[in-house]
Design a protein around this motif. Structure first.
Motif, PDB file in Angstrom:
ATOM      1  N   GLU A   1      -2.057  -5.177  -7.001  1.00  0.00           N
ATOM      2  CA  GLU A   1      -1.174  -4.117  -6.508  1.00  0.00           C
ATOM      3  C   GLU A   1       0.283  -4.423  -6.849  1.00  0.00           C
ATOM      4  N   LEU A   2       0.677  -5.691  -6.700  1.00  0.00           N
ATOM      5  CA  LEU A   2       2.047  -6.085  -7.041  1.00  0.00           C
ATOM      6  C   LEU A   2       2.322  -5.871  -8.530  1.00  0.00           C
ATOM      7  N   ILE A   3       1.340  -6.200  -9.368  1.00  0.00           N
ATOM      8  CA  ILE A   3       1.501  -5.987 -10.805  1.00  0.00           C
ATOM      9  C   ILE A   3       1.667  -4.501 -11.109  1.00  0.00           C
ATOM     10  N   GLY A   4       0.866  -3.677 -10.454  1.00  0.00           N
ATOM     11  CA  GLY A   4       0.988  -2.237 -10.651  1.00  0.00           C
ATOM     12  C   GLY A   4       2.350  -1.717 -10.232  1.00  0.00           C
ATOM     13  N   CYS A   5       2.840  -2.210  -9.094  1.00  0.00           N
ATOM     14  CA  CYS A   5       4.181  -1.810  -8.642  1.00  0.00           C
ATOM     15  C   CYS A   5       5.250  -2.242  -9.648  1.00  0.00           C
ATOM     16  N   MET A   6       5.067  -3.424 -10.209  1.00  0.00           N
ATOM     17  CA  MET A   6       6.052  -3.940 -11.158  1.00  0.00           C
ATOM     18  C   MET A   6       6.112  -3.080 -12.416  1.00  0.00           C
ATOM     19  N   VAL A   7       4.968  -2.815 -13.019  1.00  0.00           N
ATOM     20  CA  VAL A   7       4.975  -2.090 -14.299  1.00  0.00           C
ATOM     21  C   VAL A   7       5.413  -0.643 -14.116  1.00  0.00           C
ATOM     22  N   ASP A   8       5.201  -0.073 -12.907  1.00  0.00           N
ATOM     23  CA  ASP A   8       5.616   1.307 -12.642  1.00  0.00           C
ATOM     24  C   ASP A   8       7.012   1.398 -12.043  1.00  0.00           C
ATOM     25  N   LEU A   9       7.673   0.245 -11.855  1.00  0.00           N
ATOM     26  CA  LEU A   9       9.004   0.177 -11.247  1.00  0.00           C
ATOM     27  C   LEU A   9       9.009   0.750  -9.823  1.00  0.00           C
ATOM     28  N   ARG A  10       7.916   0.569  -9.092  1.00  0.00           N
ATOM     29  CA  ARG A  10       7.844   1.031  -7.700  1.00  0.00           C
ATOM     30  C   ARG A  10       8.327  -0.114  -6.798  1.00  0.00           C
ATOM     31  N   SER A  11       9.636  -0.294  -6.792  1.00  0.00           N
ATOM     32  CA  SER A  11      10.211  -1.435  -6.080  1.00  0.00           C
ATOM     33  C   SER A  11      10.009  -1.335  -4.578  1.00  0.00           C
TER      34      SER A  11
END
Length: 288
Positions: free
Chosen positions: A93-103
């Motif tokens: 989930e953290l990786i997904g947030c990172m690549v989508d810029l969902r800080s």
């Protein structure tokens, strides 16, 4: 910027050969092609592969996973009764947030984990797993700098807040001097060591990142610390690294080095020691 198949292999743990077979037989991955016919994968395909790989590791057949819509895959993961699976799911989930810029989502996941488990366990069981998965891509500049900066600063802020809320050191020694040499700017590992030391009541002088060796020598001469600690994320040149070791060897202090370089190096200098893993770092601090 898309991901190569080797980069997907690095992050997911699934061999490139297996990824190619899955592409041929199933429908959940549909990479695009460059002008030279090289596969390239989007952020969504990276996230999909991480989900598929996790389900597959916990007994789901690829043919069954392929038939599931994305929300059913997520429900299946949530239904796996395993702390390891839950931890890997959060890392993904953290990786997904990172690549989508969902800080915001990235920070909310960390906040929830910190409230439930505390900062130290969040760092050792969640953040370091996340960094291990994406760290190789950071080393090769395959992650967009904006992605790296956003998540790095969020993690850094959490550790700094944790340090700030700890009581002042109550012990008179041993004293630690923490720094990063010139050219090293990734403070997260060093800040975590600062947190561990302060939590155990040990006094710390924190110099931070990109410290010239002459400035280090000045502080060492005045403060006379018992320990010098540095955490290296990037690999310095051989010449610069040898110069660093030689200078550390001149001090009376015991120098401890952890991080990326430490796992691949040894020290011929008696008062310089490499700590090659996070458990070794924690164990060393516990014994002081």
């Amino acid at each position: 910027m898309g991901f190569s198949i080797k980069e997907l292999e690095t992050i997911s743990g699934i061999k490139a050969h297996t990824i190619r077979i899955w592409e041929q037989r199933y429908h959940f991955l549909k990479p695009s092609r460059t002008a030279t016919n090289i596969r390239t994968y989007s952020n969504d395909e990276l996230k999909t592969l991480l989900t598929v790989a996790l389900l597959n590791r916990y007994g789901y057949k690829i043919s069954r996973i392929d038939e599931m819509p994305p929300e059913k895959r997520r429900e299946a993961i949530m239904g796996i009764n395993s702390p390891e699976a839950a931890g890997e799911f959060l890392v993904n989930e953290l990786i997904g947030c990172m690549v989508d810029l969902r800080s915001l989502d990235f920070e909310l996941i960390l906040n929830s984990h910190i409230r439930e488990h505390g900062l130290e366990k969040t760092i050792t069981s969640l953040i370091f797993q996340f960094l291990e998965k994406v760290g190789i891509l950071w080393q090769t500049d395959r992650i967009n700098p904006a992605q790296e900066h956003i998540v790095s600063n969020i993690i850094r802020q959490k550790i700094i807040c944790g340090i700030e809320y700890l009581p002042m050191p109550f012990r008179t020694g041993p004293e630690f001097l923490l720094f990063l040499p010139e050219g090293e700017f990734h403070e997260m590992g060093l800040l975590f060591v600062y947190y561990l030391l302060k939590k155990r009541g040990l006094p710390v002088v924190y110099l931070g990142a990109n410290v010239p060796l002459k400035d280090l020598g000045y502080v060492v001469e005045i403060k006379q610390p018992q320990f010098i600690y540095l955490h290296l994320t990037t690999a310095p040149s051989n010449t610069r690294f040898e110069r660093l070791l030689q200078q550390l060897g001149q001090y009376n202090a015991q120098s401890l080095i952890s991080g990326f370089v430490a796992s691949r190096a040894y020290s011929p200098i008696p008062n310089v020691r490499f700590l090659q893993s996070l458990p070794e770092v924690v164990q060393t601090i516990e014994t002081l």
